[in-house]
Design a protein around this motif. Structure first.
Motif, mmCIF file in Angstrom:
data_model
loop_
_atom_site.group_PDB
_atom_site.id
_atom_site.type_symbol
_atom_site.label_atom_id
_atom_site.label_comp_id
_atom_site.label_asym_id
_atom_site.label_seq_id
_atom_site.Cartn_x
_atom_site.Cartn_y
_atom_site.Cartn_z
ATOM 1 N N ILE A 208 1.256 -1.121 0.091
ATOM 2 C CA ILE A 208 -0.145 0.003 -0.072
ATOM 3 C C ILE A 208 0.908 1.091 -0.303
ATOM 4 C CG2 ILE A 208 -1.525 1.216 1.482
ATOM 5 C CD1 ILE A 208 -2.332 -1.578 1.832
ATOM 6 N N ILE A 209 0.752 2.121 -1.364
ATOM 7 C CA ILE A 209 1.097 3.040 -0.979
ATOM 8 C C ILE A 209 0.662 4.568 -0.309
ATOM 9 C CG2 ILE A 209 1.746 4.964 -2.507
ATOM 10 C CD1 ILE A 209 3.021 2.743 -3.379
ATOM 11 N N PHE A 210 -0.670 4.974 -0.239
ATOM 12 C CA PHE A 210 -1.326 5.953 0.959
ATOM 13 C C PHE A 210 -1.619 5.562 2.121
ATOM 14 C CE2 PHE A 210 -0.651 7.054 -3.522
ATOM 15 C CZ PHE A 210 -0.757 8.000 -3.957
ATOM 16 N N SER A 211 -1.195 6.606 2.755
ATOM 17 C CA SER A 211 -1.310 6.225 4.002
ATOM 18 C C SER A 211 -3.339 5.741 4.277
ATOM 19 C CB SER A 211 -1.515 7.721 5.015
ATOM 20 O OG SER A 211 -0.037 7.141 5.379
ATOM 21 N N ASN A 212 -3.557 6.824 4.016
ATOM 22 C CA ASN A 212 -5.185 6.950 3.886
ATOM 23 C C ASN A 212 -5.979 5.060 3.534
ATOM 24 O OD1 ASN A 212 -5.300 7.079 1.121
ATOM 25 N ND2 ASN A 212 -7.072 8.208 1.399
ATOM 26 N N ILE A 213 -4.873 4.893 2.672
ATOM 27 C CA ILE A 213 -5.594 3.551 2.531
ATOM 28 C C ILE A 213 -5.088 2.121 3.469
ATOM 29 C CG2 ILE A 213 -5.174 1.579 0.465
ATOM 30 C CD1 ILE A 213 -5.338 3.976 -2.183
ATOM 31 N N ALA A 214 -3.766 2.969 3.715
ATOM 32 C CA ALA A 214 -3.390 1.703 4.598
ATOM 33 C C ALA A 214 -4.346 1.877 6.059
ATOM 34 C CB ALA A 214 -1.795 1.961 4.909
ATOM 35 N N MET A 215 -4.303 3.107 6.485
ATOM 36 C CA MET A 215 -5.449 2.944 7.640
ATOM 37 C C MET A 215 -6.619 2.522 7.420
ATOM 38 S SD MET A 215 -3.774 4.019 9.902
ATOM 39 C CE MET A 215 -5.278 4.232 11.083
ATOM 40 N N ALA A 216 -6.990 2.106 6.124
ATOM 41 C CA ALA A 216 -8.559 1.117 6.272
ATOM 42 C C ALA A 216 -8.113 -0.572 5.987
ATOM 43 C CB ALA A 216 -8.736 1.824 4.946
ATOM 44 N N VAL A 217 -6.844 -0.860 5.528
ATOM 45 C CA VAL A 217 -6.536 -1.597 5.559
ATOM 46 C C VAL A 217 -5.831 -2.851 6.448
ATOM 47 C CG1 VAL A 217 -5.745 -3.955 3.817
ATOM 48 C CG2 VAL A 217 -7.070 -2.231 2.774
ATOM 49 N N VAL A 218 -5.184 -2.249 6.363
ATOM 50 C CA VAL A 218 -3.986 -2.594 7.445
ATOM 51 C C VAL A 218 -4.230 -3.444 9.784
ATOM 52 C CG1 VAL A 218 -1.619 -2.406 9.036
ATOM 53 C CG2 VAL A 218 -1.552 -1.821 6.891
ATOM 54 N N PRO A 219 -5.717 -2.182 9.782
ATOM 55 C CA PRO A 219 -5.781 -3.220 10.955
ATOM 56 C C PRO A 219 -6.423 -4.117 10.998
ATOM 57 C CG PRO A 219 -6.190 -0.633 11.234
ATOM 58 C CD PRO A 219 -5.757 -0.923 9.786
ATOM 59 N N ALA A 220 -7.535 -4.159 9.344
ATOM 60 C CA ALA A 220 -8.463 -5.860 10.043
ATOM 61 C C ALA A 220 -7.309 -6.551 9.261
ATOM 62 C CB ALA A 220 -9.866 -4.908 8.554
ATOM 63 N N ALA A 221 -6.810 -6.555 8.440
ATOM 64 C CA ALA A 221 -5.811 -7.397 7.867
ATOM 65 C C ALA A 221 -4.801 -7.836 9.684
ATOM 66 C CB ALA A 221 -4.641 -6.905 7.157
ATOM 67 N N LEU A 222 -4.258 -7.169 10.436
ATOM 68 C CA LEU A 222 -3.748 -7.680 11.121
ATOM 69 C C LEU A 222 -4.724 -8.302 12.339
ATOM 70 C CD1 LEU A 222 -1.693 -4.392 11.796
ATOM 71 C CD2 LEU A 222 -0.742 -6.860 10.842
ATOM 72 N N ALA A 223 -5.349 -7.833 12.711
ATOM 73 C CA ALA A 223 -6.728 -8.615 13.221
ATOM 74 C C ALA A 223 -7.025 -10.034 12.849
ATOM 75 C CB ALA A 223 -7.899 -7.567 13.818
ATOM 76 N N GLN A 224 -6.606 -9.737 11.320
ATOM 77 C CA GLN A 224 -7.455 -11.719 11.042
ATOM 78 C C GLN A 224 -6.021 -12.357 10.935
ATOM 79 O OE1 GLN A 224 -9.842 -11.864 7.484
ATOM 80 N NE2 GLN A 224 -9.928 -9.754 7.760
ATOM 81 N N ASP A 225 -5.082 -11.459 11.662
ATOM 82 C CA ASP A 225 -3.624 -12.648 12.025
ATOM 83 C C ASP A 225 -2.649 -12.461 10.979
ATOM 84 O OD1 ASP A 225 -3.450 -12.701 14.642
ATOM 85 O OD2 ASP A 225 -4.657 -14.778 14.972
#
Lengths: 375, 306
Positions: A89-106
């Motif tokens: 992911i390049i942009f911070s706003n997209i990272a904030m949308a994706v990363v926490p959920a992905a981390l929550a799924q281990d």
């Protein structure tokens, strides 16, 4: 259409047999105005995978620079493709949308670009590793450089959005002089005549600006045309290989800050710059070096642990035991880089505009948020 | 605040307004005469900028680049009209929006295929790169003055074309009653292709002029498209005079708002808060202007009554 092409491209990029040891989902920006960055991250990443002959299956998808598309792609990659690691992911706003959920799924997430403060401080996570920088870093380095250059009255400007205010905050964190002016421009603004007139009238001895992508190109060209000759300072984003050809001579001689430069003198970097040019026929950018390092970090961890054993794999990632194009590279306690940030100057090397290192702005810089990270 | 700085900002506003006018005049022609909402107008702007950049890079001549920009955008416009737009006149606006939105995507990805994802280089010609002194010791770039002049020339040309020529008479007649002028023996489909190509050429001209100041990259047309719509809504749809007045209003309001509002707030707030509040309000200002004009005159400043 783009998604289909990206999917086809992804399908042809399978490295190794169908049952690869490691499955990586790369969500990055391959269409729209920010596509140059995503393409470089992708190309750098795939080059490292190819060179190592690693048993990695990389699924590349285009997020179209839209958070909703990226979230959908991440769900698809995690649930149907069963990827072990996400990146790209390049942009911070997209990272904030994706990363926490992905981390929550281990899943593991390795960031090759965006470094929002929310993921560096209280929101840090054991499975999140940032291989680029925390967003403030290059701006902090610019502030530190302004002090050593003897500037005492800087005019600062950035777009009026979160990364813009962070940039000015980052600059002011290290800069000790006075401010000749502080201006927020509109996001996506293309005409800077008004701001340049203010700069001319402000009596500043230097100008710091953060205007990513086309905004920076427009500003630099118009600044050069205006005849104002107050020295500019900026983060490396506005002076990198992806946009220098479009800016042209207007960028010559400008000092900018970055954690990497094509002339950085270490073995890994020399080999990287040479092989990237051989493979793609262009000079690598900052983003390509970050993609390349991200893949090499992943490959180094694969040599030490199985991704199924998350604790062991995480420990292997944390060691950062790979030859970075940046030379020394280590992770701080919040899994963000601790690295030198350089001052570069735009030069003309045989007709190609590129950067040369002229000094070190900050040594072994971590970030301002590490203390808030509890993990 | 020095009055020289204010003078410079007024010139900046005029120049910005003139580039918006060149863009918006083509849009208002197509919208007003043909009743077509053309979202792909921004793509034609992009085509002009890319054609100019490519030809200027190959030949070293900005003038040839400008010619190429006009030709390429007009050709792309004519082609699009023949292949796609022609089927949409009888449809409602929603179908037109959908189809022309698809055209944006096709143009963007097509341009990416041809030119790659990285921005292109286009600079102002050396002959126009200097600046002229302003009273009060400041200076103003020649190129921006040339842009103002080109905008005025385009305005004069369009007033002449619409007001004094046979084509203009047909355009005005087509605006009023398209069945009637077809019945009078005017080849309406050829007229529409010509108008569309003219509008496209104007967009291409704007793209090339602005491309030399900004960055030539995929997707550069969409932000300008939104502003062009604001301009023609303020000016009244279909009116060239409205587009001119609307563009200058938007250009001046935007430039002066960005400059003056943060300064005004500095009188009552501390500097960084004033900058934040002032900038946020300044970016809304043209939409506030549009809302105000629409309340006062729902059809825009020069919109046809009724």
């Amino acid at each position: 259409m783009t998604r289909l092409i990206a999917a086809l491209a992804g399908a042809t990029m399978l490295a190794g047999p169908a049952l690869a040891e490691m499955k990586v989902g790369m969500i990055t920006t391959l269409s729209g105005g920010g596509a140059g960055l995503g393409i470089d991250v992708r190309d750098g990443f795939l080059l490292a995978v190819k060179q190592a002959g690693a048993d990695i299956e990389v699924i590349v998808k285009d997020d179209e620079q839209k958070p909703d598309v990226a979230v959908q792609l991440a769900d698809e990659m995690i649930q149907s493709d069963g990827v072990d690691v996400l990146t790209g992911i390049i942009f911070s706003n997209i990272a904030m949308a994706v990363v926490p959920a992905a981390l929550a799924q281990d899943r593991f997430y390795l960031s090759p670009n965006a470094g929002p403060s929310a993921l560096a401080g209280a929101g840090c996570s054991p499975n999140y590793f940032n291989v680029a920088w925390q967003n403030d870093n290059l701006h902090e380095a610019a502030g530190a450089y302004a002090n050593t250059a003897g500037y005492a009255n800087t005019f600062i400007l950035a777009p009026n959005y979160p990364a813009g205010t962070d940039a000015l905050t980052g600059y002011k964190r290290f800069y000790e002089g006075a401010l000749a002016g502080e201006v927020y421009t509109q996001l996506g603004q293309t005409d800077y005549a008004g701001e340049i007139a203010q700069i001319r009238a402000s009596g500043a001895d230097s100008v710091f600006f953060f205007l990513p992508g086309g905004m920076g190109i427009a500003f630099l060209k118009q600044y050069a045309q205006s005849g104002v000759d107050i020295p500019l300072i900026g983060p490396g984003f506005s002076f990198d290989q992806d946009i220098l050809p479009a800016v042209g001579e207007a960028a010559l001689g400008v000092r900018n800050t970055a954690q990497w430069s094509p002339d950085l003198d270490n073995e890994a970097n020399r080999a990287f710059v040479e092989s990237f040019q051989a493979e793609y026929g262009r000079l690598p950018s900052l983003y390509a070096s970050q993609g390349f390092d991200t893949a090499n970090l992943l490959i180094s961890a694969m040599g030490k642990a199985d991704v199924a054993d998350q604790d062991a794999f995480r420990a292997a990632l944390r060691e950062a035991d790979f030859a970075s194009t940046r030379g020394d590279f280590a992770f701080g306690p919040n899994h963000h880089p601790v690295q030198d940030i350089y001052v570069r100057e735009v030069v003309d090397a045989d007709g190609t505009l590129t950067n040369r290192i002229v000094g070190v702005a900050l040594e072994d810089r971590a970030d301002a948020y590490a203390a808030d990270c509890k993990m | 605040m020095a009055w020289t700085l204010l003078l410079e900002q007024v010139l900046n506003g005029l120049q910005y307004g003139m580039t918006l006018f060149v863009m918006a005049s083509g849009l208002t022609l197509v919208f007003g005469v043909m009743g077509l909402i053309n979202l792909a107008h921004g793509s034609l702007y992009m085509v002009g900028a890319f054609a100019c950049a490519a030809v200027a890079a190959a030949t070293g001549s900005f003038a040839l680049g400008l010619v190429a920009a006009l030709a390429a955008a007009a050709a792309a416009g004519a082609l699009v009209e023949l292949l796609v737009i022609r089927r949409l006149y009888a449809r409602d606006h929603l179908d037109q929006v959908l189809a022309t939105f698809a055209l944006i995507l096709i143009f963007s990805e097509g341009t990416r295929w041809v030119f790659g994802s990285f921005p292109l280089y286009l600079s102002i010609p050396a002959a126009l790169s200097g600046s002229v002194p302003l009273p009060g010791g400041s200076a103003y770039p020649v190129y921006r003055l040339v842009v103002i002049a080109v905008g005025l020339a385009v305005a004069a040309f369009l007033f002449w074309l619409i007001g004094r020529t046979r084509l203009g008479v047909q355009i005005r007649a087509g605006e009023a009653d398209r069945e009637m002028i077809a019945a009078l023996g005017v080849d309406i489909s050829r007229l529409y292709t010509a108008i569309f190509a003219l509008g496209a050429a104007l967009a291409g001209l704007a793209g090339a002029l602005v491309g030399a100041l900004q960055s030539v990259q995929v997707g550069m047309g969409e932000p300008v498209l939104i502003l062009a719509f604001v301009v023609i809504v303020i000016g009244g749809i279909g009116s060239i005079r409205g587009a001119l007045v609307g563009a200058l209003l938007v250009g001046l309001t935007d430039t002066l708002g960005r400059f003056l509002l943060p300064q005004a707030f500095r009188a009552v707030l501390e500097p960084s808060a004033a900058t934040g509040v002032g900038s946020a309000l300044a970016s809304m200002l043209i939409y506030v202007l549009m809302a105000g004009v629409l309340i006062w005159r729902p059809k825009g400043l020069y919109g046809a009554a009724g």
